[in-house]
Write a protein that holds these residues in place. Sequence first.
Motif, PDB file in Angstrom:
ATOM      1  N   THR A 118      -2.756  11.135  -6.416  1.00  0.00           N
ATOM      2  CA  THR A 118      -2.964  11.311  -4.979  1.00  0.00           C
ATOM      3  C   THR A 118      -2.522  10.065  -4.226  1.00  0.00           C
ATOM      4  N   ASN A 119      -2.838   8.894  -4.753  1.00  0.00           N
ATOM      5  CA  ASN A 119      -2.398   7.650  -4.117  1.00  0.00           C
ATOM      6  C   ASN A 119      -0.880   7.575  -4.009  1.00  0.00           C
ATOM      7  N   LEU A 120      -0.182   8.078  -5.031  1.00  0.00           N
ATOM      8  CA  LEU A 120       1.277   7.986  -5.030  1.00  0.00           C
ATOM      9  C   LEU A 120       1.906   8.863  -3.955  1.00  0.00           C
ATOM     10  N   ALA A 121       1.204   9.877  -3.488  1.00  0.00           N
ATOM     11  CA  ALA A 121       1.762  10.793  -2.488  1.00  0.00           C
ATOM     12  C   ALA A 121       1.744  10.208  -1.080  1.00  0.00           C
ATOM     13  N   GLN A 122       1.068   9.103  -0.884  1.00  0.00           N
ATOM     14  CA  GLN A 122       0.853   8.540   0.446  1.00  0.00           C
ATOM     15  C   GLN A 122       2.032   7.647   0.861  1.00  0.00           C
ATOM     16  N   PRO A 123       2.005   7.165   2.104  1.00  0.00           N
ATOM     17  CA  PRO A 123       3.032   6.195   2.511  1.00  0.00           C
ATOM     18  C   PRO A 123       3.006   4.933   1.656  1.00  0.00           C
ATOM     19  N   THR A 124       1.789   4.445   1.329  1.00  0.00           N
ATOM     20  CA  THR A 124       1.624   3.265   0.475  1.00  0.00           C
ATOM     21  C   THR A 124       0.418   3.507  -0.435  1.00  0.00           C
ATOM     22  N   ILE A 125       0.244   2.601  -1.412  1.00  0.00           N
ATOM     23  CA  ILE A 125      -0.942   2.687  -2.274  1.00  0.00           C
ATOM     24  C   ILE A 125      -2.021   1.712  -1.800  1.00  0.00           C
ATOM     25  N   MET A 126      -1.980   1.321  -0.545  1.00  0.00           N
ATOM     26  CA  MET A 126      -2.853   0.269  -0.042  1.00  0.00           C
ATOM     27  C   MET A 126      -4.325   0.651   0.022  1.00  0.00           C
ATOM     28  N   THR A 127      -4.660   1.937  -0.117  1.00  0.00           N
ATOM     29  CA  THR A 127      -6.068   2.347  -0.060  1.00  0.00           C
ATOM     30  C   THR A 127      -6.576   2.819  -1.421  1.00  0.00           C
ATOM     31  N   THR A 128      -5.913   2.394  -2.504  1.00  0.00           N
ATOM     32  CA  THR A 128      -6.419   2.671  -3.837  1.00  0.00           C
ATOM     33  C   THR A 128      -7.625   1.794  -4.155  1.00  0.00           C
ATOM     34  N   ASN A 129      -8.440   2.243  -5.110  1.00  0.00           N
ATOM     35  CA  ASN A 129      -9.565   1.437  -5.600  1.00  0.00           C
ATOM     36  C   ASN A 129      -9.195   0.623  -6.838  1.00  0.00           C
ATOM     37  N   ASP A 130      -7.967   0.778  -7.340  1.00  0.00           N
ATOM     38  CA  ASP A 130      -7.611   0.258  -8.655  1.00  0.00           C
ATOM     39  C   ASP A 130      -7.292  -1.230  -8.644  1.00  0.00           C
ATOM     40  N   MET A 131      -7.457  -1.835  -9.830  1.00  0.00           N
ATOM     41  CA  MET A 131      -7.095  -3.237 -10.023  1.00  0.00           C
ATOM     42  C   MET A 131      -5.582  -3.350 -10.222  1.00  0.00           C
ATOM     43  N   PRO A 132      -4.931  -4.326  -9.594  1.00  0.00           N
ATOM     44  CA  PRO A 132      -3.477  -4.489  -9.744  1.00  0.00           C
ATOM     45  C   PRO A 132      -3.131  -5.121 -11.089  1.00  0.00           C
ATOM     46  N   ILE A 133      -3.092  -4.299 -12.153  1.00  0.00           N
ATOM     47  CA  ILE A 133      -2.854  -4.814 -13.502  1.00  0.00           C
ATOM     48  C   ILE A 133      -1.383  -5.130 -13.750  1.00  0.00           C
ATOM     49  N   VAL A 134      -0.506  -4.719 -12.821  1.00  0.00           N
ATOM     50  CA  VAL A 134       0.919  -5.020 -12.924  1.00  0.00           C
ATOM     51  C   VAL A 134       1.489  -5.041 -11.512  1.00  0.00           C
ATOM     52  N   ASP A 135       2.521  -5.843 -11.319  1.00  0.00           N
ATOM     53  CA  ASP A 135       3.201  -5.885 -10.024  1.00  0.00           C
ATOM     54  C   ASP A 135       4.111  -4.662  -9.917  1.00  0.00           C
ATOM     55  N   PRO A 136       3.836  -3.746  -8.969  1.00  0.00           N
ATOM     56  CA  PRO A 136       4.646  -2.536  -8.880  1.00  0.00           C
ATOM     57  C   PRO A 136       5.950  -2.709  -8.124  1.00  0.00           C
ATOM     58  N   GLY A 137       6.252  -3.918  -7.680  1.00  0.00           N
ATOM     59  CA  GLY A 137       7.505  -4.161  -6.966  1.00  0.00           C
ATOM     60  C   GLY A 137       7.477  -3.716  -5.526  1.00  0.00           C
ATOM     61  N   GLY A 138       6.305  -3.619  -4.956  1.00  0.00           N
ATOM     62  CA  GLY A 138       6.122  -3.137  -3.588  1.00  0.00           C
ATOM     63  C   GLY A 138       5.001  -2.113  -3.557  1.00  0.00           C
ATOM     64  N   LEU A 139       4.425  -1.912  -2.396  1.00  0.00           N
ATOM     65  CA  LEU A 139       3.305  -0.983  -2.273  1.00  0.00           C
ATOM     66  C   LEU A 139       3.711   0.364  -1.688  1.00  0.00           C
ATOM     67  N   ASP A 140       4.959   0.513  -1.306  1.00  0.00           N
ATOM     68  CA  ASP A 140       5.439   1.764  -0.728  1.00  0.00           C
ATOM     69  C   ASP A 140       5.443   2.856  -1.790  1.00  0.00           C
ATOM     70  N   ALA A 141       5.041   4.076  -1.400  1.00  0.00           N
ATOM     71  CA  ALA A 141       4.910   5.184  -2.340  1.00  0.00           C
ATOM     72  C   ALA A 141       5.821   6.341  -1.918  1.00  0.00           C
ATOM     73  N   VAL A 142       5.511   7.559  -2.360  1.00  0.00           N
ATOM     74  CA  VAL A 142       6.404   8.694  -2.149  1.00  0.00           C
ATOM     75  C   VAL A 142       6.426   9.146  -0.695  1.00  0.00           C
ATOM     76  N   GLY A 143       5.261   9.096  -0.016  1.00  0.00           N
ATOM     77  CA  GLY A 143       5.217   9.466   1.399  1.00  0.00           C
ATOM     78  C   GLY A 143       5.268  10.963   1.646  1.00  0.00           C
ATOM     79  N   ARG A 144       4.637  11.762   0.803  1.00  0.00           N
ATOM     80  CA  ARG A 144       4.615  13.200   1.018  1.00  0.00           C
ATOM     81  C   ARG A 144       3.651  13.615   2.133  1.00  0.00           C
ATOM     82  N   VAL A 145       2.752  12.718   2.499  1.00  0.00           N
ATOM     83  CA  VAL A 145       1.915  12.897   3.682  1.00  0.00           C
ATOM     84  C   VAL A 145       1.991  11.609   4.486  1.00  0.00           C
ATOM     85  N   PRO A 146       1.823  11.666   5.814  1.00  0.00           N
ATOM     86  CA  PRO A 146       1.984  10.469   6.633  1.00  0.00           C
ATOM     87  C   PRO A 146       0.691   9.689   6.866  1.00  0.00           C
TER      88      PRO A 146
END
Length: 229
Positions: A118-146
């Motif tokens: 669900t987080n991946l479908a958003q504009p960014t993953i900035m509202t996830t609860n998860d720990m950043p265990i790896v650098d994803p190369g940016g927080l921008d996601a798929v953006g299927r919802v605005p």
Amino acid sequence: MPGDVLLLSNSRPSGGAEPFTHAREVLAEHLGGRTVWFVPYAQADHDAYATWAADALGLDLRPLHREPDPAATAATADAVFVGGGNTFRLLHDVRRLGILDALRANAACRYTGSSAGTNLAQPTIMTTNDMPIVDPGGLDAVGRVPFQVNPHYLDPDPTSSHQGETREERIREFHELNTVPVVGLREGAWLHRTGDTVTLGGHTARLFRRGEEPLELGPGTDLSWLISS
């Protein structure tokens, strides 16, 4: 017309029920009759996760990670189910493999996500609860919802001895720097976008908007304005 989107807060209902039993009907409506590719990259053991998901969903899921070119398959997929786990791991891998761009370009694909998916479908993953265990190369996601979603939303517990920020406080911090609305999905809740309509199903949620008090939402609430505002 963009493909429909189903965003689940969680896969495992409370009370020990079998996975996805709370959402069987909407999943069948959303995915029925389609070839569904499972995206397992939020967890470390892709084979085990894909097998578990197929059994839990009762669907003939096709494991995307076993394809010679996962990005090419995602680019033409009729439907995908993006599983939960760690959101940063998920975004890191789909970006590295070219799947992120493929899903962005394949707007007609029916997208289903649970938790990290669900987080991946958003504009960014900035509202996830998860720990950043790896650098994803940016927080921008798929953006299927605005708009943004916070899966697994937990209400403040006045009896808790926990001294860290509550989910509500963290979302308020997000809105100190961002204006995008955030839907806090409690366990058992989902958002279903069909065409230009967005509906809350399964359970209640909270809507957070910058500078405003949170709004309680009940199942069946029409949130279509979130994709046109």
